[in-house]
Design a protein around this motif. Structure first.
Motif, mmCIF file in Angstrom:
data_model
loop_
_atom_site.group_PDB
_atom_site.id
_atom_site.type_symbol
_atom_site.label_atom_id
_atom_site.label_comp_id
_atom_site.label_asym_id
_atom_site.label_seq_id
_atom_site.Cartn_x
_atom_site.Cartn_y
_atom_site.Cartn_z
ATOM 1 N N ASP A 223 11.691 -0.186 -7.690
ATOM 2 C CA ASP A 223 10.980 1.014 -6.966
ATOM 3 C C ASP A 223 11.981 2.073 -6.840
ATOM 4 O O ASP A 223 11.560 3.079 -6.428
ATOM 5 N N TRP A 224 13.537 1.765 -6.702
ATOM 6 C CA TRP A 224 14.213 2.477 -5.765
ATOM 7 C C TRP A 224 14.670 4.080 -6.535
ATOM 8 O O TRP A 224 15.054 4.914 -5.635
ATOM 9 N N GLU A 225 14.296 4.023 -7.712
ATOM 10 C CA GLU A 225 14.782 5.625 -8.337
ATOM 11 C C GLU A 225 13.668 6.662 -8.001
ATOM 12 O O GLU A 225 13.914 7.592 -8.312
ATOM 13 N N ALA A 226 12.458 6.305 -7.523
ATOM 14 C CA ALA A 226 11.405 7.189 -7.396
ATOM 15 C C ALA A 226 10.630 6.815 -5.941
ATOM 16 O O ALA A 226 10.767 5.940 -5.415
ATOM 17 N N ASN A 253 5.779 -7.482 -0.010
ATOM 18 C CA ASN A 253 7.170 -7.096 0.364
ATOM 19 C C ASN A 253 7.137 -5.578 0.804
ATOM 20 O O ASN A 253 6.177 -4.955 1.053
ATOM 21 N N ASP A 254 8.323 -5.085 0.878
ATOM 22 C CA ASP A 254 8.662 -3.678 1.102
ATOM 23 C C ASP A 254 9.142 -2.731 0.261
ATOM 24 O O ASP A 254 9.602 -1.731 0.283
ATOM 25 N N ARG A 255 8.967 -3.311 -1.139
ATOM 26 C CA ARG A 255 9.618 -2.483 -2.097
ATOM 27 C C ARG A 255 8.582 -1.710 -3.017
ATOM 28 O O ARG A 255 8.394 -2.004 -4.113
ATOM 29 N N TRP A 256 8.244 -0.560 -2.518
ATOM 30 C CA TRP A 256 7.280 0.062 -2.729
ATOM 31 C C TRP A 256 7.535 1.872 -3.185
ATOM 32 O O TRP A 256 6.685 2.557 -3.225
ATOM 33 N N GLY A 257 8.981 1.878 -3.408
ATOM 34 C CA GLY A 257 9.647 3.198 -3.533
ATOM 35 C C GLY A 257 10.516 3.576 -2.755
ATOM 36 O O GLY A 257 10.748 3.036 -1.460
ATOM 37 N N ASN A 258 11.276 4.611 -3.088
ATOM 38 C CA ASN A 258 12.478 5.016 -2.314
ATOM 39 C C ASN A 258 12.316 5.348 -0.894
ATOM 40 O O ASN A 258 11.454 6.175 -0.831
ATOM 41 N N GLY A 259 12.892 4.633 0.222
ATOM 42 C CA GLY A 259 12.904 4.823 1.397
ATOM 43 C C GLY A 259 11.893 3.927 2.171
ATOM 44 O O GLY A 259 11.762 4.072 3.180
ATOM 45 N N LYS A 263 10.773 -0.632 6.120
ATOM 46 C CA LYS A 263 10.144 0.358 6.881
ATOM 47 C C LYS A 263 8.436 0.225 6.598
ATOM 48 O O LYS A 263 7.827 0.415 7.410
ATOM 49 N N HIS A 264 8.011 -0.115 5.386
ATOM 50 C CA HIS A 264 6.947 -0.255 5.104
ATOM 51 C C HIS A 264 6.737 -1.318 4.158
ATOM 52 O O HIS A 264 7.300 -1.816 3.396
ATOM 53 N N GLY A 265 5.380 -1.937 4.122
ATOM 54 C CA GLY A 265 4.910 -3.093 3.472
ATOM 55 C C GLY A 265 4.430 -4.232 4.502
ATOM 56 O O GLY A 265 4.392 -4.081 5.505
ATOM 57 N N ASN A 269 12.041 -7.204 3.085
ATOM 58 C CA ASN A 269 13.226 -7.966 2.322
ATOM 59 C C ASN A 269 14.523 -6.948 2.674
ATOM 60 O O ASN A 269 15.647 -7.699 2.742
ATOM 61 N N CYS A 270 14.284 -5.772 2.850
ATOM 62 C CA CYS A 270 15.332 -4.779 3.202
ATOM 63 C C CYS A 270 16.445 -4.454 2.014
ATOM 64 O O CYS A 270 16.481 -3.627 1.523
ATOM 65 N N ALA A 271 17.070 -5.723 1.462
ATOM 66 C CA ALA A 271 18.007 -5.672 0.596
ATOM 67 C C ALA A 271 18.372 -6.958 0.119
ATOM 68 O O ALA A 271 17.862 -8.184 0.700
#
Length: 456
Positions: A223-226, A253-259, A263-265, A269-271
């Motif tokens: 998700d991280w590019e956008a 989890n929390d991987r739904w977009g850059n930023g 924080k969200h989800g 996972n954070c990283a």
């Protein structure tokens, strides 16, 4: 406009189901983040992550699941040289799919291993960044496991096998982006002002996975590019929580977009391999691969590059003591076999949990997470019981614990032999000294648990 497009898409894809609990989540993070995390996830504590796809065929590189990108885009010397030495000129990454045959894939055998590991949930790769779908996606013609390669529905076969095992939950990993998909590259070139890939590929496939396999967990990635607005993440999650067939129990989890990381989800996972230094204020998960160099299978992996059982148990105990879940990854071979080295680690973890799982499953962080006097100790708690997990066996029979406060009802046992109370004396103002067994219990792996009842 995008909201209307997505709602139209979902209405075409599914028959809306009325939310049974009366709560309706709206497509913004304040509302989405207010949803309570389904209880089953926190109680499960231990999961198995499975990275498997076309990348398992070359099975090479520091991150074998990134082989295509490393070879074609990054032009890493190792991958480029590997291809020159082993494959003819003109060989393409798509050609690897013909050798992804999964001829020894036995989903019931996999499920038995996962159950024996002591895990309570499984997260299986539906699609990685290469875009190959492990199910018959209508949006991925000839680049899925039914049209080519195994010629079978890998997601469906494993989902059925896992759900035969009582207490095992089934989840799916899904990459939002695909490195070289033309529509994604077109959207990227526009600065993500267009969303053709999202509406024609990513979201239809996510909806299809939910409607067809009803996963209890969605592990989003890529998700991280956008930004999340490009992915229309809150629109999808609002539908998932309000109207989907898994609305009452699904976890994300929390991987739904850059930023969005940390924080969200649903949980954070954070990283990759996230390891906080203190107790987080939100439910979290550490994903960790047995192979320290890769998530996908590597044909050239060495024993020294793998986590041994004591290291796995130490890592798992730390994570659970700090309120996290532990998602341990394996990368099966392209033919569907799980390396005996991975299997040995999983069964060893399960043997340890068979003795000490009482201190892990459904536990909560205690008021003190750990102490290090003569040996490292981590604490968990459940109801009115505290568990002191010793990662080394004390060198002396008299063992001090500084944090617990005793009472008239205090009772101390060791989970290796819970029927025999251990003698102890209180120390002032807090703490106790335990008389340890004079013979060290034979543990399936490093780590022993003292059960402390009637302490605060």
């Amino acid at each position: 406009m995008t909201s209307l497009i997505l709602r139209s898409l979902l209405l075409v894809a599914v028959v809306a189901i009325s939310s049974g609990n009366g709560v309706q989540y709206t497509a913004n993070w304040t509302s989405i983040d207010s949803r309570p995390l389904p209880v089953w996830y926190d109680e499960s504590k231990i999961g198995i992550f499975v990275h498997w796809g076309v990348f398992s065929v070359p099975g090479y590189g520091q991150f074998s699941e990134w082989f295509w990108q490393s070879w074609r885009d990054a032009h890493r010397a190792d991958e480029v040289e590997f291809m020159k030495k082993n494959y003819p000129v003109g060989f393409t990454y798509a050609d690897f799919a013909h050798d992804f045959k999964a001829q020894f894939f036995d989903p019931d055998e996999w499920a038995e291993i996962f159950e024996a590991s002591g895990a309570k949930y499984v997260v299986f790769t539906s699609k990685h960044h290469e875009g190959f779908c492990n199910w018959p996606s209508a949006n991925s013609w000839n680049w899925n496991s039914v049209d080519t390669g195994p010629h079978r529905d890998l997601v469906g076969d494993l989902a059925t096998a896992v759900r035969k095992r009582k207490g095992l939950h089934f989840g799916l990993y899904h990459s939002l982006y695909e490195w070289f998909h033309p529509l994604y590259l077109k959207d990227k070139a526009s600065g993500y002002k267009t969303q053709e890939f999202v509406f024609r590929k990513a979201l239809p496939e996510l909806v299809n996975l939910v409607m067809t396999y009803k996963p209890e967990l969605i592990w989003s990635d890529g998700d991280w590019e956008a930004p999340d607005t490009y992915w229309n993440s809150t629109e999808f999650l609002a539908w998932l929580y309000n109207d989907s067939p898994v609305k009452d129990f699904v976890v994300v989890n929390d991987r739904w977009g850059n930023g969005c990381y940390c924080k969200h989800g649903g949980y954070y996972n954070c990283a990759d391999r996230f390891t906080p230094g203190s107790l987080p204020n939100h439910k979290w998960e550490k994903c960790q691969s047995i192979d320290n160099r890769s998530w996908g299978y590597r044909r050239n992996m060495k024993l020294i590059e793998l986590m041994d059982l004591p290291t796995i148990i130490t890592d798992m105990v730390y994570v659970v003591a700090l309120g996290g879940n532990y998602l341990l990854n394996i990368g099966p071979m392209e033919d569907g076999m799980i390396s005996p080295l991975f299997e040995e680690r999983l069964r060893g973890m399960g043997a340890w949990l068979g003795v000490n799982g009482e201190a892990i499953y459904s536990s909560k962080p205690w008021r003190v997470q750990g102490e290090n006097t003569t040996v490292p100790v981590w604490y968990t708690s459940k109801n009115n019981t505290v568990y002191a997990i010793l990662l080394e066996w004390p060198s002396k029979l008299l063992f001090d614990l500084a944090a617990p406060k005793t009472s008239a009802d205090t009772n101390v046992t060791i989970l290796d032999d819970p029927s025999v109370p251990l003698k102890w004396v209180s120390t002032a103002p807090t703490g106790l000294v335990v008389l340890m067994p004079d013979i060290m219990p034979v543990s399936p792996g490093q780590g022993w648990v003292l059960k402390l009842e009637g302490v605060v």
